[in-house]
Scaffold this active site. Structure first.
Site, PDB file in Angstrom:
ATOM      1  N   CYS A 168      17.013  20.823 -11.792  1.00 23.54           N
ATOM      2  CA  CYS A 168      17.179  22.272 -11.663  1.00 23.54           C
ATOM      3  C   CYS A 168      15.865  23.038 -11.321  1.00 23.54           C
ATOM      4  O   CYS A 168      14.827  22.443 -11.781  1.00 23.54           O
ATOM      5  CB  CYS A 168      17.963  23.213 -12.572  1.00 23.54           C
ATOM      6  SG  CYS A 168      19.382  22.338 -13.049  1.00 23.54           S
ATOM      7  N   ARG A 211      13.854  19.171  -6.119  1.00 26.11           N
ATOM      8  CA  ARG A 211      14.140  18.679  -7.544  1.00 26.11           C
ATOM      9  C   ARG A 211      15.592  18.614  -8.024  1.00 26.11           C
ATOM     10  O   ARG A 211      16.112  18.099  -8.764  1.00 26.11           O
ATOM     11  CB  ARG A 211      13.734  19.868  -8.521  1.00 26.11           C
ATOM     12  CG  ARG A 211      12.257  20.177  -8.409  1.00 26.11           C
ATOM     13  CD  ARG A 211      11.882  21.365  -9.060  1.00 26.11           C
ATOM     14  NE  ARG A 211      12.153  21.600 -10.458  1.00 26.11           N
ATOM     15  CZ  ARG A 211      10.960  21.314 -11.307  1.00 26.11           C
ATOM     16  NH1 ARG A 211       9.902  21.165 -10.890  1.00 26.11           N
ATOM     17  NH2 ARG A 211      11.307  21.657 -12.639  1.00 26.11           N
ATOM     18  N   TRP A 253      21.393  20.951 -10.474  1.00 27.98           N
ATOM     19  CA  TRP A 253      21.750  19.536 -10.354  1.00 27.98           C
ATOM     20  C   TRP A 253      22.535  19.389 -11.709  1.00 27.98           C
ATOM     21  O   TRP A 253      22.163  19.425 -12.815  1.00 27.98           O
ATOM     22  CB  TRP A 253      20.274  18.804 -10.540  1.00 27.98           C
ATOM     23  CG  TRP A 253      20.304  17.316 -10.459  1.00 27.98           C
ATOM     24  CD1 TRP A 253      20.858  16.503  -9.535  1.00 27.98           C
ATOM     25  CD2 TRP A 253      20.661  16.305 -11.445  1.00 27.98           C
ATOM     26  NE1 TRP A 253      20.861  15.195  -9.743  1.00 27.98           N
ATOM     27  CE2 TRP A 253      20.657  15.155 -11.120  1.00 27.98           C
ATOM     28  CE3 TRP A 253      20.406  16.440 -13.086  1.00 27.98           C
ATOM     29  CZ2 TRP A 253      20.818  13.902 -11.770  1.00 27.98           C
ATOM     30  CZ3 TRP A 253      20.511  15.264 -13.831  1.00 27.98           C
ATOM     31  CH2 TRP A 253      20.650  14.073 -13.018  1.00 27.98           C
ATOM     32  N   ASN A 309      17.239  25.882 -16.936  1.00 31.69           N
ATOM     33  CA  ASN A 309      16.977  24.626 -16.553  1.00 31.69           C
ATOM     34  C   ASN A 309      17.253  23.957 -17.904  1.00 31.69           C
ATOM     35  O   ASN A 309      16.687  24.627 -18.802  1.00 31.69           O
ATOM     36  CB  ASN A 309      15.711  24.332 -16.014  1.00 31.69           C
ATOM     37  CG  ASN A 309      15.682  24.694 -14.579  1.00 31.69           C
ATOM     38  OD1 ASN A 309      16.575  25.195 -14.056  1.00 31.69           O
ATOM     39  ND2 ASN A 309      14.342  24.767 -14.109  1.00 31.69           N
ATOM     40  N   GLY A 310      17.882  22.989 -17.917  1.00 32.77           N
ATOM     41  CA  GLY A 310      17.811  22.159 -19.356  1.00 32.77           C
ATOM     42  C   GLY A 310      19.214  21.724 -19.881  1.00 32.77           C
ATOM     43  O   GLY A 310      20.306  22.049 -19.049  1.00 32.77           O
ATOM     44  N   GLU A 319      10.048  -2.643  -8.098  1.00 32.17           N
ATOM     45  CA  GLU A 319       9.686  -1.452  -7.423  1.00 32.17           C
ATOM     46  C   GLU A 319      10.369  -1.431  -6.044  1.00 32.17           C
ATOM     47  O   GLU A 319      11.172  -0.234  -5.665  1.00 32.17           O
ATOM     48  CB  GLU A 319       8.367  -0.864  -7.544  1.00 32.17           C
ATOM     49  CG  GLU A 319       7.887   0.306  -6.700  1.00 32.17           C
ATOM     50  CD  GLU A 319       8.640   1.583  -7.176  1.00 32.17           C
ATOM     51  OE1 GLU A 319       9.321   1.383  -8.345  1.00 32.17           O
ATOM     52  OE2 GLU A 319       8.536   2.402  -6.451  1.00 32.17           O
ATOM     53  N   LYS A 334      13.333   1.383  -4.696  1.00 35.00           N
ATOM     54  CA  LYS A 334      13.342   2.009  -3.708  1.00 35.00           C
ATOM     55  C   LYS A 334      14.521   1.647  -2.666  1.00 35.00           C
ATOM     56  O   LYS A 334      15.139   2.796  -2.257  1.00 35.00           O
ATOM     57  CB  LYS A 334      11.999   1.726  -2.777  1.00 35.00           C
ATOM     58  CG  LYS A 334      10.740   2.323  -3.338  1.00 35.00           C
ATOM     59  CD  LYS A 334      10.539   3.665  -3.366  1.00 35.00           C
ATOM     60  CE  LYS A 334      10.993   4.472  -4.593  1.00 35.00           C
ATOM     61  NZ  LYS A 334       9.960   4.585  -5.585  1.00 35.00           N
ATOM     62  N   GLU A 364      17.918   3.251  -4.307  1.00 37.79           N
ATOM     63  CA  GLU A 364      18.075   4.805  -4.308  1.00 37.79           C
ATOM     64  C   GLU A 364      17.818   5.549  -2.982  1.00 37.79           C
ATOM     65  O   GLU A 364      18.841   6.505  -2.934  1.00 37.79           O
ATOM     66  CB  GLU A 364      16.719   5.495  -5.220  1.00 37.79           C
ATOM     67  CG  GLU A 364      15.497   5.321  -4.565  1.00 37.79           C
ATOM     68  CD  GLU A 364      14.567   5.897  -5.583  1.00 37.79           C
ATOM     69  OE1 GLU A 364      14.579   7.022  -6.457  1.00 37.79           O
ATOM     70  OE2 GLU A 364      13.219   5.429  -5.779  1.00 37.79           O
ATOM     71  N   HIS A 393      17.673 -20.038 -12.848  1.00 38.58           N
ATOM     72  CA  HIS A 393      18.387 -19.882 -14.340  1.00 38.58           C
ATOM     73  C   HIS A 393      19.751 -19.104 -14.099  1.00 38.58           C
ATOM     74  O   HIS A 393      20.237 -18.356 -14.970  1.00 38.58           O
ATOM     75  CB  HIS A 393      17.581 -19.197 -15.209  1.00 38.58           C
ATOM     76  CG  HIS A 393      16.467 -20.132 -15.670  1.00 38.58           C
ATOM     77  ND1 HIS A 393      16.325 -21.419 -16.346  1.00 38.58           N
ATOM     78  CD2 HIS A 393      14.953 -20.079 -15.309  1.00 38.58           C
ATOM     79  CE1 HIS A 393      15.430 -21.898 -16.295  1.00 38.58           C
ATOM     80  NE2 HIS A 393      14.471 -21.214 -15.683  1.00 38.58           N
ATOM     81  N   LYS A 429      14.471  15.216  -8.526  1.00 39.56           N
ATOM     82  CA  LYS A 429      13.041  14.747  -8.242  1.00 39.56           C
ATOM     83  C   LYS A 429      12.443  14.552  -9.691  1.00 39.56           C
ATOM     84  O   LYS A 429      11.811  13.566 -10.188  1.00 39.56           O
ATOM     85  CB  LYS A 429      12.206  15.738  -7.641  1.00 39.56           C
ATOM     86  CG  LYS A 429      10.591  15.205  -7.305  1.00 39.56           C
ATOM     87  CD  LYS A 429      10.244  13.937  -6.603  1.00 39.56           C
ATOM     88  CE  LYS A 429       9.272  13.596  -6.486  1.00 39.56           C
ATOM     89  NZ  LYS A 429       9.095  11.973  -6.221  1.00 39.56           N
TER      90      LYS A 429
HETATM   91  C1  F6R Z   1      11.987   6.762  -8.285  1.00 36.81           C
HETATM   92  C2  F6R Z   1      11.628   7.767  -9.049  1.00 36.81           C
HETATM   93  C3  F6R Z   1      11.994   7.829 -10.259  1.00 36.81           C
HETATM   94  C4  F6R Z   1      10.721   8.501 -11.408  1.00 36.81           C
HETATM   95  C5  F6R Z   1      10.950   8.572 -12.869  1.00 36.81           C
HETATM   96  C6  F6R Z   1      10.149   9.280 -13.440  1.00 36.81           C
HETATM   97  O1  F6R Z   1      11.535   6.696  -6.864  1.00 36.81           O
HETATM   98  O2  F6R Z   1      11.029   8.603  -8.369  1.00 36.81           O
HETATM   99  O3  F6R Z   1      12.356   6.616 -11.061  1.00 36.81           O
HETATM  100  O4  F6R Z   1       9.817   7.511 -11.182  1.00 36.81           O
HETATM  101  O5  F6R Z   1      12.152   9.706 -12.875  1.00 36.81           O
HETATM  102  O6  F6R Z   1       9.390  10.532 -13.032  1.00 36.81           O
HETATM  103  P1  F6R Z   1       7.917  10.738 -13.482  1.00 36.81           P
HETATM  104  O7  F6R Z   1       7.132   9.856 -12.782  1.00 36.81           O
HETATM  105  O8  F6R Z   1       7.903  12.280 -13.029  1.00 36.81           O
HETATM  106  O9  F6R Z   1       7.896  10.879 -14.820  1.00 36.81           O
END
Ligand code: F6R
Length: 609
Positions: free
Chosen positions: A2, A27, A75, A99-100, A482, A486, A489, A505, A604
């Site tokens: 949020c 966010r 969010w 927020n929270g 990774e 990507k 998501e 395995h 985000k």
């Molecule tokens: C994936 C992504 C998330 C963040 C995770 C941690 O593309 O962005 O997996 O890496 O939420 O976020 P930070 O790095 O801000 O602690």
């Protein structure tokens, strides 16, 4: 997650709030709302489900203008994404954004209902609105009502409150979620992220845990959690060379992928000598403190966790220091064994990820030597609460899928590994090799980015696929992880990563002509082993896509395509091989037609647990 914005000024603040929301939209974005007060008028509240543009449309139909206001992008955590759950929440002349998570919302809700308060949403935030109104009714003093409310709520919050009885005053507080006060000329603002306010100010006071504040156009009073008046100094926001709009790019994610040579150059600026790393970057006593480190624990989430996994290979192989890596959401709730002289490293783009922050706080009583935060946001909670900081300078990352933050984290971690080697063994060949390799990175990444047209064509093959496998070995196993994250998501294709040696395995059973298998196969000491694993895939008709060094012999056929990347030193190869995987997932998402920068269900900065 949020986002909060608030403002008090002589002019109409609705445009400031809306611009702030647009900047925070990355966010969290399932609904948005504003509440404003104009002299002589009560609270005007407008909310809308969906993106900020929906709120703007609602405001076109039902304008709300005023000199004092608060706004929010939501969010969903408690209650589905819908207009009636969107913030601000109101009660008896006051409005609140939050927020929270309020953990004890259920008993408070029951008590307030028993007292006759009527709830119109399923949110935990509405509890705060009614609780404030309840305490305000007791003595007509909003500051006292805020104090009483804060004493009763448990959990994480950043809160902003306005009341129509005080059309000149904005109240706010933070505990566990970030909040800054922006300073203007006879104007004051608040936001959960300074980015939201850069259009009006670059001067900020960073509230500390438990702080609450009362703001007017000309005054800013702040109290700490012990109700003592405190001064939080004004700090100027450091602008970087990275701009905040998409420029010529279709999406922030693509822009951020292409910004990586610049982001890496900026992260490395002033960190390297001719043939060694400048350890003083970590502080005057860095050499002694690094020399004391006998063990390392790394804690992070998501993509940042993958950066930690790569670093484990580097730290153990190069510095000979035992290193373990764990996701923060697990670490924070288990009993950890901390050997003597263990350094705790947290890694985070935002520095506000709730689990990572909680892990850092939890570590404080566990006997660690010290804590180091590797982070992209200088003023973040993680940086402020860690003993040491190592900043990445990726610039603001707006796309939800992390790209340039990840590669700059890897750069910082390789730099740190080199520093650990250097304080132990002096300027060895390993050290100079790492330094040379780090320096070459911006150029080799720029070369890798030229592969985009070829990767665009490859992406078409994923149009009708529902699953994909990613394979790697050694430092490239976390890179495969990774790559899979990507793809999942942003294209919503189910993707799994395996250490290539594990294929036989179990997962090999999945491989048939409908299963694309992406392998990361640089020219390193494990290449021959990986080749045998890839033969196992080919023998089963799998659609193999291999990213390999351009110097190796290619044996492509209808089921196998190899994309060549420049030769690089082994230590930086995981950073280089990240690039084509980012481009692949971006272009697959385009083929799939998803909302690349704002994938469904994701936010985000995950500031709630
Ligand atoms: C994936 C992504 C998330 C963040 C995770 C941690 O593309 O962005 O997996 O890496 O939420 O976020 P930070 O790095 O801000 O602690």
């Amino acid at each position: 997650m949020c986002g909060i914005v608030g403002a008090i000024a002589q002019r109409n603040i609705t445009p400031i709030l809306l611009e702030g929301l647009r900047r925070l939209e990355y966010r969290g974005y399932d609904s948005a709302g504003v509440a404003v007060i104009a002299a002589g008028k009560g609270i005007q509240r407008v909310r809308a489900a969906g993106k900020v543009i929906e709120l703007e449309n609602s405001l076109d139909a039902l304008p709300a203008n005023g000199h004092l206001g608060i706004a929010h992008t939501r969010w969903a955590t408690h209650g589905k994404p819908a207009e009636h759950n969107a913030h601000p929440h109101v009660s008896h002349g006051l409005a609140v954004v939050h927020n929270g998570i309020i953990e004890n919302h259920a008993p408070l809700r029951k008590r307030l209902k028993d007292l006759g308060y009527v709830f119109t949403s399923e949110t935990d935030t509405e509890v705060v609105a009614h609780l404030l109104a309840h305490h305000y009714a007791e003595n007509n003093e909003l500051l006292a009502a805020l104090r009483a409310t804060l004493a009763e709520i448990h959990g994480a919050y950043a809160l902003a409150v306005i009341h129509e009885d005080q059309p000149e005053t904005l109240y706010c507080s933070r505990m566990g979620s970030p909040l800054v006060v922006g300073e203007g000329s006879e104007e004051r603002y608040i936001a959960s992220d300074p980015l939201a306010l850069l259009q009006v100010t670059d001067c900020f006071r960073y509230l500390e845990e438990g702080d609450y504040a009362r703001l007017t156009m000309n005054t800013c009073e702040i109290w700490d959690r012990n109700h003592q008046v405190v001064d939080r100094p004004i700090k100027r926001y450091e602008h970087s060379a990275h701009s905040l709009d998409k420029g010529e790019y279709r999406h922030f994610m693509l822009k951020e992928i292409f910004e990586q040579p610049l982001a890496i150059s900026e992260t490395l600026a002033s960190t390297l000598g001719n043939d060694h790393v400048l350890t003083a970057l970590l502080g005057p006593d860095a050499e002694t403190r690094l020399a004391d480190v006998a063990n390392i624990h790394i804690v992070a989430c998501g993509t940042s966790y993958h950066a930690g996994l790569v670093a484990r290979y580097w730290i153990e192989a190069q510095a000979g220091i035992p290193c373990q890596v764990e996701v923060a959401s697990e670490y924070r709730y288990r009993t950890v064994v901390v050997p003597a002289n263990t350094l705790l490293i947290t890694i985070s783009q935002s520095g506000e990820t709730a689990d990572t922050l909680a892990a850092l706080r939890y570590s404080k009583n566990q006997g660690y030597l010290s804590s180091l935060a590797i982070c992209n946001v200088a003023g973040s909670s993680l940086v402020r609460e860690a003993d040491w900081r190592l900043l990445t300078h990726a610039g603001p990352e707006i796309g939800v899928a992390s790209t340039k933050a990840f590669t700059t984290q890897l750069v910082a971690l390789l730099w740190l590994t080199t520093a650990l080697v250097q304080v132990r063994n002096g300027i060895t060949e390993q050290v100079t090799n790492n330094v040379r390799a780090l320096r070459s990175l911006p150029d080799v990444i720029a070369q890798a980015l030229t592969l985009e047209p070829r990767i665009t064509l490859l992406a078409e093959r994923f149009a009708n696929k529902h699953h994909a496998l990613f394979l790697g070995r050694g430092t490239h196993y976390p890179i495969a992880m990774e790559g899979a994250l990507k793809l999942k998501e942003i294209s919503y294709i189910h993707a799994e990563a395996y250490a290539a040696g594990e294929l036989k395995h179990g997962p090999l059973a999945l491989v048939d002509e409908d299963m694309p298998v992406v392998s990361v196969a640089p020219s390193d000491s494990l290449l021959e082993k990986l080749k045998s694993n890839l033969e196992e895939v080919r023998a089963r008709g799998g659609q193999l896509i291999t990213f390999a060094c351009e110097t190796i012999e290619q044996t492509d056929d209808a089921n196998h395509e190899t994309i060549g990347l420049p030769w690089v030193e082994e230590c930086i190869s995981p950073i280089l091989y990240t690039i084509p995987l980012q481009l692949l997932s971006y272009h697959v998402a385009l083929v799939k037609g998803t909302d690349v920068d704002k994938p469904r269900n994701l936010a985000k900065s995950v500031t709630v647990e």
